[in-house]
Every structure is written in C-alpha cells, then in structure tokens.
Write an enzyme that holds these catalytic residues in place. Structure first.
Site, PDB file in Angstrom:
ATOM      1  N   GLY A  34       2.579  45.653  72.169  1.00 56.88           N
ATOM      2  CA  GLY A  34       3.849  45.328  72.488  1.00 56.88           C
ATOM      3  C   GLY A  34       4.625  46.631  73.071  1.00 56.88           C
ATOM      4  N   GLN A  46      11.179  52.389  75.305  1.00 60.22           N
ATOM      5  CA  GLN A  46      10.101  53.415  75.564  1.00 60.22           C
ATOM      6  C   GLN A  46       9.615  53.662  76.886  1.00 60.22           C
ATOM      7  OE1 GLN A  46       7.678  50.185  72.839  1.00 60.22           O
ATOM      8  NE2 GLN A  46       6.694  52.198  72.319  1.00 60.22           N
ATOM      9  N   CYS A  75       2.163  52.297  67.556  1.00 55.20           N
ATOM     10  CA  CYS A  75       3.095  52.513  68.287  1.00 55.20           C
ATOM     11  C   CYS A  75       2.588  53.310  69.568  1.00 55.20           C
ATOM     12  CB  CYS A  75       4.496  52.844  67.933  1.00 55.20           C
ATOM     13  SG  CYS A  75       5.671  52.989  69.039  1.00 55.20           S
ATOM     14  N   LEU A  76       3.016  52.633  70.724  1.00 56.85           N
ATOM     15  CA  LEU A  76       2.612  53.443  72.134  1.00 56.85           C
ATOM     16  C   LEU A  76       3.162  54.753  72.203  1.00 56.85           C
ATOM     17  CD1 LEU A  76       2.090  50.524  74.745  1.00 56.85           C
ATOM     18  CD2 LEU A  76       0.264  52.037  73.463  1.00 56.85           C
ATOM     19  N   HIS A  82       9.142  45.094  64.792  1.00 57.88           N
ATOM     20  CA  HIS A  82       8.975  46.673  65.389  1.00 57.88           C
ATOM     21  C   HIS A  82       9.448  46.905  66.712  1.00 57.88           C
ATOM     22  CE1 HIS A  82       5.872  50.023  65.769  1.00 57.88           C
ATOM     23  NE2 HIS A  82       6.461  49.639  67.322  1.00 57.88           N
ATOM     24  N   GLU A  83       9.218  45.654  67.796  1.00 56.28           N
ATOM     25  CA  GLU A  83       9.976  46.244  69.006  1.00 56.28           C
ATOM     26  C   GLU A  83      11.402  45.863  68.962  1.00 56.28           C
ATOM     27  OE1 GLU A  83       7.795  47.349  71.086  1.00 56.28           O
ATOM     28  OE2 GLU A  83       6.060  46.609  70.132  1.00 56.28           O
ATOM     29  N   HIS A 139      13.042  49.134  68.305  1.00 60.43           N
ATOM     30  CA  HIS A 139      12.985  50.242  69.164  1.00 60.43           C
ATOM     31  C   HIS A 139      14.669  49.941  70.101  1.00 60.43           C
ATOM     32  CE1 HIS A 139       9.357  52.190  69.554  1.00 60.43           C
ATOM     33  NE2 HIS A 139       8.568  51.096  69.200  1.00 60.43           N
TER      34      HIS A 139
END
Ligand code: NI
Length: 167
Positions: A46, A51, A91-92, A133-134, A137
């Site tokens: 994701g 990000q 998470c990236l 989660h996304e 962000h």
C-alpha cells in the site's frame, strides 16, 4: 515508469493532512501510475500520496499474490466500521519495523475510482487493515504513533541506526 522518493519516518512532512482531490483528471491518473510503479518496486502492499510528498487524498493498495490487482481510492472515507482486530503492520516510510496495531475488523469505504466514479467497498482482514493504515497517512498519522511512547523511542533509535548504516 517513474519511481518517486518515499519520505522516511520521522520526516515531519508525514504529518501533513492531505487535501481532497477536486477533479480526477490526467494529473491524478499520472500520480496514481507513478505511485503504483513506486509501490511495486519497493515492494509494498500500500502507498498513500503524502508518502511521496504529494498532499492529495489518494491511496493505492495491492494485497494480491500475483501483484496484479491494484486498488485505487481517491478521497476515501470510511462510512462504517465494526469489530476489532490486531494485526502486525509495516510501512514503506518506516522500513524494517513491524508492530501490532488495533483497528476495526470490518469496514465500508466510499471513494472515487480513477475515472472519477464513486464506489463503495466492504472489506475485512488484511484489506481492511491496509485501507485504514493508508487513510491514516492522509490525516498525517503514521502507524507507529499508536504504540507506547517507549516503543516509539525504541523505533526512532533503530531507524537512526539504520540510516547511519545506509550512509
Ligand atoms: Ni504506511
């Protein structure tokens, strides 16, 4: 193919609240394409626009094994939630860190697709976790901020050490 740099926690820009997309146009579709290239290359399941330093309400997810089922949510909104689930998340923007977070088990999300059409989706399991989660962000929230202060301090120390090793 365009790969975008991914902001790394604790970059303060990750706390920016993203603005709604006014029109789903070519610029947004280009952003989605670049985000998808970036997510698949990382690799990750994701990615949210903030990000990659773009403060618009766009998220993408692909939890499929063959990595060919891209889901795009523009201006996503959770309209219903139920149940409780604990799931280990990564998470990236927080490489190498995996921690359990408590979230709703089932959600209904409403969003626009890449053509600008509105849709609603019921999700549970990993997909529900990823969507929550996304969307976080887009509100400037990174998953580690749900953890205890002590855990957050340990994570920051670990990330600092990792970043030193990269340099
Ligand atoms: Ni993330």
């Amino acid at each position: 193919m365009a790969l975008l740099p991914i902001l790394q926690y604790p970059d303060p820009r990750l706390h920016t609240v993203a603005a709604p997309v006014a029109a789903v146009n070519e610029e947004i579709r280009r952003l989605v394409k670049d985000m998808a290239d970036t997510m698949y290359a990382a690799p990750g399941v994701g990615l949210a626009a903030p990000q990659v330093d773009v403060y618009r309400r766009v998220i993408i997810i692909d939890i499929s094994e063959p990595r060919d089922q891209l889901r795009v949510f523009i201006n996503p909104e959770i309209v219903a939630r139920s149940g409780v689930s604990d799931c280990e998340e990564g998470c990236l923007s927080v490489p190498g860190i995996f921690e359990k977070v408590t979230r709703a088990e089932r959600i209904t999300v409403r969003a626009l697709d890449v053509q600008g059409a509105s849709f609603e989706l019921n999700a549970d399991g990993l997909l529900a976790v990823c969507i929550q989660h996304e969307i976080d962000h887009l509100e400037g929230i990174v998953f580690v901020e749900y953890l205890s202060r002590l855990k957050q301090q340990r994570i920051l120390a670990k990330l600092k050490k990792q970043q030193r090793q990269v340099m």
